[in-house]
Design an enzyme around this catalytic site. Structure first.
Site, PDB file in Angstrom:
ATOM      1  N   ALA A   1      39.862  47.711  33.908  1.00  0.00           N
ATOM      2  CA  ALA A   1      39.351  46.765  34.888  1.00  0.00           C
ATOM      3  C   ALA A   1      38.884  47.481  36.141  1.00  0.00           C
ATOM      4  O   ALA A   1      39.520  48.426  36.603  1.00  0.00           O
ATOM      5  CB  ALA A   1      40.432  45.739  35.251  1.00  0.00           C
ATOM      6  N   CYS A   2      37.768  47.025  36.680  1.00  0.00           N
ATOM      7  CA  CYS A   2      37.266  47.415  38.000  1.00  0.00           C
ATOM      8  C   CYS A   2      37.220  48.948  38.139  1.00  0.00           C
ATOM      9  O   CYS A   2      36.585  49.620  37.343  1.00  0.00           O
ATOM     10  CB  CYS A   2      38.130  46.757  39.067  1.00  0.00           C
ATOM     11  SG  CYS A   2      37.302  46.549  40.662  1.00  0.00           S
TER      12      CYS A   2
END
Length: 384
Positions: A120-121
């Site tokens: 994620a991210c």
């Protein structure tokens, strides 16, 4: 204060498991399977370095880790150590080398020659860079990648990008180097004020003015439980932001290899949020320019974190699919098909085709080489 209702390991990050590997950068947690059979090929989750891992193991009923284990996915997650100024020299290569060690441990424990991955991210940006390195090294231990709210093409417009300049980035690097770290609270405040109506004033109005319990408050607790970034890793991320090395081949060299994403030929599943102002969905969509192999792009009807914490059962939830990734973002959405429910269920069907079949669940976590140690959620998640 309502935050006192939450305790990591008590009512947050409660999926059973154990730490099966630890180095100075990370702990590797293996979750306890909840089925009699599991897929042969395991899942390794790489969270962002700016937050604790348990966004993916939030409250019971809202935990992706819980969902995965209940559906036969043998899941592992990285829990990053919270660095201090003493770790100021940790850089991108430090994190990449640690991730390679984690992949090796997952393969050894599971007996699988390769793994599926999820990130994620900022963790997605790190993982994508690692995929470039592995491809350059002829290392095929990653079979697929799932990217959550991740921007790989940094030329794509983001709200953070509108405030960035070379002089501003140079000043940010100098500031974190003078302190040794970038404090997590600084990043959290910046993200909150990018969406003041949703992330600040919504909770002021509900909690202080109306006297209501704010919705999804476990997310706000997690958001306040920040981690620091070592100064040199912060500098590497900002330089990569300016140079866009994942789109432009051979601009970046890590661990002795030049990064050319054209050599990364694996399946990908990319999630974005339609109301995400931190990593806007059109910017996530442009990962199609970076990733090779078969890419599935899924647009969730939520924001940045709510796109990740998206358990089945929400009658308002929906997601959009469109297999034609040659279209502009606007045309893609215009011709996309909406589907009711959570993308988690859609992802699980996608994972089934990449799980390499099923086998009986082992009786114990870990292995002889990597024995189960501290119970989940481990030690590093408690560091402040």
């Amino acid at each position: 204060m309502i935050f006192r209702k939450f305790q990591v390991g008590k009512n947050l990050a409660t999926t059973a498991g154990a730490v099966v590997f630890r180095n100075e950068v990370l702990e590797l947690i293996q979750f306890q399977p909840a089925t009699t059979e599991i897929y042969h090929r395991p899942l390794l989750i790489v969270p962002p370095q700016i937050n604790k891992f348990y966004a993916l193991d939030l409250s019971p009923g809202r935990s992706f880790a819980e969902y995965a284990t209940r559906n036969g996915v043998p899941a592992f997650v990285i829990s990053w150590r919270n660095p201090t100024a003493a770790q100021r020299d940790w850089n991108l290569e430090t994190y990449l080398a640690a991730c390679k060690e984690a992949i090796g441990a997952v393969c050894e424990i599971s007996g699988s020659p390769d793994v599926n991955t999820m990130a994620a991210c900022a963790g997605g940006f790190t993982l994508a860079t690692l995929l470039g390195h592995l491809a350059a090294s002829g290392d095929r231990r990653v079979h697929s990648v799932t990217l959550l709210v991740t921007v790989l093409d940094t030329e794509s417009p983001t709200l953070l990008g509108t405030f960035a300049s070379r002089s501003g980035i140079a000043a940010a690097i100098q500031r974190s180097r003078s302190r040794g770290v970038l404090e997590g609270e600084e990043m959290a405040r910046a993200f909150a004020w990018l969406r003041p109506n949703d992330l600040v004033w919504l909770f002021v109005a509900n909690n202080w003015v109306m006297g209501n319990r704010p919705p999804a408050f476990d997310i706000l607790y997690w958001n306040s439980d920040t981690t620091r970034l070592p100064a040199e890793f912060h500098a590497d991320l900002l330089r990569m932001y300016m140079e866009n090395p994942l789109l432009n081949a051979n601009r970046l060299k890590v661990l002795g290899t030049a990064i050319d994403m054209a050599n990364v030929d694996i399946d990908s599943y990319v999630i974005a949020g339609i109301t995400d102002h931190i990593t806007p969905w059109p910017a996530c969509y442009e990962s199609r320019k970076v990733l090779r192999g078969a890419m599935t792009f899924v647009l969730s009807s939520s924001g940045h974190i709510q796109s990740i914490v998206n358990p089945p059962g929400n009658p308002k939830a929906k997601y959009f699919l469109n297999p034609d990734l040659t279209l502009t973002p606007e045309k893609w959405l215009e011709t996309a098909t909406p589907h009711p429910g959570s993308w988690w269920d859609h992802w699980l069907k996608w994972y089934e085709g990449r799980g390499a079949g099923k086998r009986p669940t082992p009786a114990h976590l870990g292995s002889e080489a990597h024995p189960a140690g501290d119970p989940a959620p481990g030690r590093y998640v408690h560091q402040h």
